[in-house]
Design a protein around this motif. Structure first.
Motif, short mmCIF file in Angstrom:
data_model
loop_
_atom_site.label_atom_id
_atom_site.label_comp_id
_atom_site.label_asym_id
_atom_site.label_seq_id
_atom_site.Cartn_x
_atom_site.Cartn_y
_atom_site.Cartn_z
N ASP A 131 0.97 -1.18 0.09
CA ASP A 131 0.04 -0.18 -0.05
C ASP A 131 0.75 1.24 0.05
N ASN A 132 0.34 2.38 -0.29
CA ASN A 132 0.88 3.61 -0.13
C ASN A 132 1.49 3.81 1.17
N ASP A 133 2.94 4.37 1.45
CA ASP A 133 3.27 4.44 2.67
C ASP A 133 3.58 3.20 3.46
N GLU A 134 3.62 2.21 2.75
CA GLU A 134 4.11 1.03 3.36
C GLU A 134 5.35 0.65 2.82
N ASP A 135 6.07 0.13 3.67
CA ASP A 135 7.44 -0.57 3.42
C ASP A 135 7.56 -1.70 2.67
N GLY A 136 8.23 -1.67 1.72
CA GLY A 136 8.54 -3.15 0.72
C GLY A 136 9.67 -3.05 0.01
N GLU A 137 9.88 -4.02 -0.84
CA GLU A 137 11.06 -4.09 -1.63
C GLU A 137 10.58 -3.31 -2.83
N ILE A 138 11.87 -2.44 -3.47
CA ILE A 138 11.80 -1.70 -4.76
C ILE A 138 11.92 -2.52 -5.70
N CYS A 139 10.85 -2.57 -6.88
CA CYS A 139 11.25 -3.43 -7.82
C CYS A 139 11.12 -2.61 -9.26
N ILE A 140 11.93 -2.57 -10.29
CA ILE A 140 12.14 -1.77 -11.50
C ILE A 140 11.77 -2.63 -12.62
N SER A 141 11.10 -2.23 -13.65
CA SER A 141 10.73 -2.65 -14.95
C SER A 141 10.75 -1.75 -15.93
N GLY A 142 11.59 -2.12 -17.04
CA GLY A 142 11.70 -1.00 -18.16
C GLY A 142 12.68 -1.38 -18.95
N PRO A 143 13.06 -0.67 -20.17
CA PRO A 143 13.95 -0.97 -21.01
C PRO A 143 15.60 -0.97 -20.55
N GLY A 176 11.73 0.34 0.35
CA GLY A 176 11.53 1.67 0.09
C GLY A 176 9.64 1.82 0.31
N TYR A 177 9.18 2.93 -0.05
CA TYR A 177 7.90 3.02 -0.06
C TYR A 177 7.60 4.38 -0.91
N VAL A 178 6.14 4.18 -1.58
CA VAL A 178 5.78 5.53 -2.22
C VAL A 178 4.60 5.95 -1.61
N VAL A 186 13.52 5.75 -0.09
CA VAL A 186 14.27 4.45 0.09
C VAL A 186 14.53 4.64 1.74
N VAL A 187 14.61 3.47 2.32
CA VAL A 187 14.90 3.48 3.85
C VAL A 187 16.09 2.62 4.36
N SER A 188 16.33 1.66 3.48
CA SER A 188 17.35 0.64 3.81
C SER A 188 17.66 -0.49 2.52
N ARG A 189 18.93 -1.14 2.79
CA ARG A 189 19.09 -2.42 2.21
C ARG A 189 18.27 -3.29 3.25
N ILE A 190 17.65 -4.45 2.46
CA ILE A 190 17.04 -5.62 3.24
C ILE A 190 18.12 -6.35 4.07
N LYS A 191 19.40 -6.59 3.62
CA LYS A 191 20.24 -7.02 4.34
C LYS A 191 20.67 -6.25 5.35
N ASP A 192 20.68 -5.04 5.57
CA ASP A 192 21.12 -4.04 6.26
C ASP A 192 20.12 -3.92 7.50
N ILE A 193 18.85 -4.23 7.34
CA ILE A 193 17.94 -4.08 8.42
C ILE A 193 18.21 -4.82 9.64
N ILE A 194 18.30 -4.42 10.95
CA ILE A 194 18.62 -4.96 12.06
C ILE A 194 17.20 -5.43 12.80
N ILE A 195 17.19 -6.54 13.06
CA ILE A 195 16.07 -7.11 13.64
C ILE A 195 16.36 -7.71 15.08
#
Length: 298
Positions: A131-143, A176-178, A186-195
């Motif tokens: 959803d908007n404003d929800e953190d998730g993985e950034i994905c890109i498509s295009g030429p 990141g989120y939109v 963008v807020v972080s790398r997935i591998k950099d998140i500290i849990i």
């Protein structure tokens, strides 16, 4: 397309940076935040040596508001009409594919997609759109997205995935989120998140951004290490470069007191390591792998 030439800098040297600009008079500057730290800290006295510079792009890492303001002021004082803009991209999509509009800065914001490029935020580990404003993985498509990694089909399968819309999407590994107005963050790398042991997530950028506002701090990097008090989970530790007029003991006390008074309890670093300079990669980004290895050796 534009007939422009590129000045390649195989290994960035802060001391040589202003000299390179004076010699080559570039129209564009593109680099990471630490490169612009070197720019504003240079001893260059000329008030017009940046007159040729009309576009300044920052990527590779999050640009905080404090550094943005300092760079914009420095550009103006040294003859440039540019303001620093944030771009985002990666090698797998042939460089930048997202850019902030001119004179529009939102901390953490990476802009809007360039023409013909599509961005999507998906819930981590799924193809489901967030959803908007929800953190998730950034994905890109295009030429400009790559066809594959050379001779590495297994790694290719991990990052290039066909979604239900029939398009191939590049899974960047960045979180990141939109927003509703279409601006990407963008807020972080997935591998950099500290849990933490209790499941709470710590985004290093959030902690770093607060510590950077401490008056004596020049640069900072936050990484996760195994929690010594729990069998699972991690805790944050901070590597900090400070004004060299302070001893390490004084600096540690000042930074620690600042953190304790400004940062939410569970985000506060458990340890501070005061450094003269933080290690950098060949492109000038803070090298967190080196920092983590230094803790392992201890």
């Amino acid at each position: 397309i534009s007939g422009m030439s590129i000045i390649l800098v195989p290994r960035f040297s802060p001391k040589e940076f202003s000299k390179l600009i004076k010699q080559n008079k570039p129209a564009f500057l593109a680099g990471v935040p630490t490169m612009y730290e070197a720019l504003i800290n240079s001893k260059e006295r000329s008030k017009t040596y940046l007159k040729s510079v009309c576009n300044v792009i920052c990527g590779g890492d999050v640009l905080n508001e404090t550094l943005r303001d300092k760079v914009d002021e420095y550009l103006k004082l040294h003859g440039s009409s540019a303001n620093i803009r944030v771009g985002y991209g990666l090698t797998e999509c042939t460089g930048a594919s997202c850019l902030t509009p001119r004179y529009y800065f939102k901390e953490g914001g990476i802009g809007i997609p360039l023409p013909d490029m599509s961005y999507k935020i998906v819930k981590i580990g799924t193809f489901e759109k967030a959803d908007n404003d929800e953190d998730g993985e950034i994905c890109i498509s295009g030429p400009t997205v790559m066809k594959r990694y050379l001779d590495d089909p297994e790694e290719t399968k991990k990052v290039l995935k066909r979604h239900s819309d029939g398009k191939i999407w590049l899974h960047t590994g960045d979180v990141g989120y939109v927003t509703e107005d279409g601006l990407l963050y963008v807020v972080s790398r997935i591998k950099d998140i500290i849990i933490r042991y209790d499941g709470k997530k710590i985004y290093p950028y959030n902690v770093e951004n607060i510590l950077l506002k401490c008056p004596i701090v020049k640069s900072v990097a936050v990484v996760g290490i195994p929690d010594p008090n729990h069998y699972n989970g991690e805790v944050p530790v901070a590597f900090v470069s400070v004004d060299d007029s302070y001893s390490k003991e004084e600096a540690m006390r000042i930074v620690s007191d600042y953190a304790n008074s400004t940062i939410t309890d569970y985000l506060i670093p458990t340890s501070y390591y005061i450094k003269d300079e933080l290690p950098k990669t060949v492109v000038g980004k803070v090298d967190k792998k080196v920092l983590k290895r230094s803790l392992v050796r201890k």
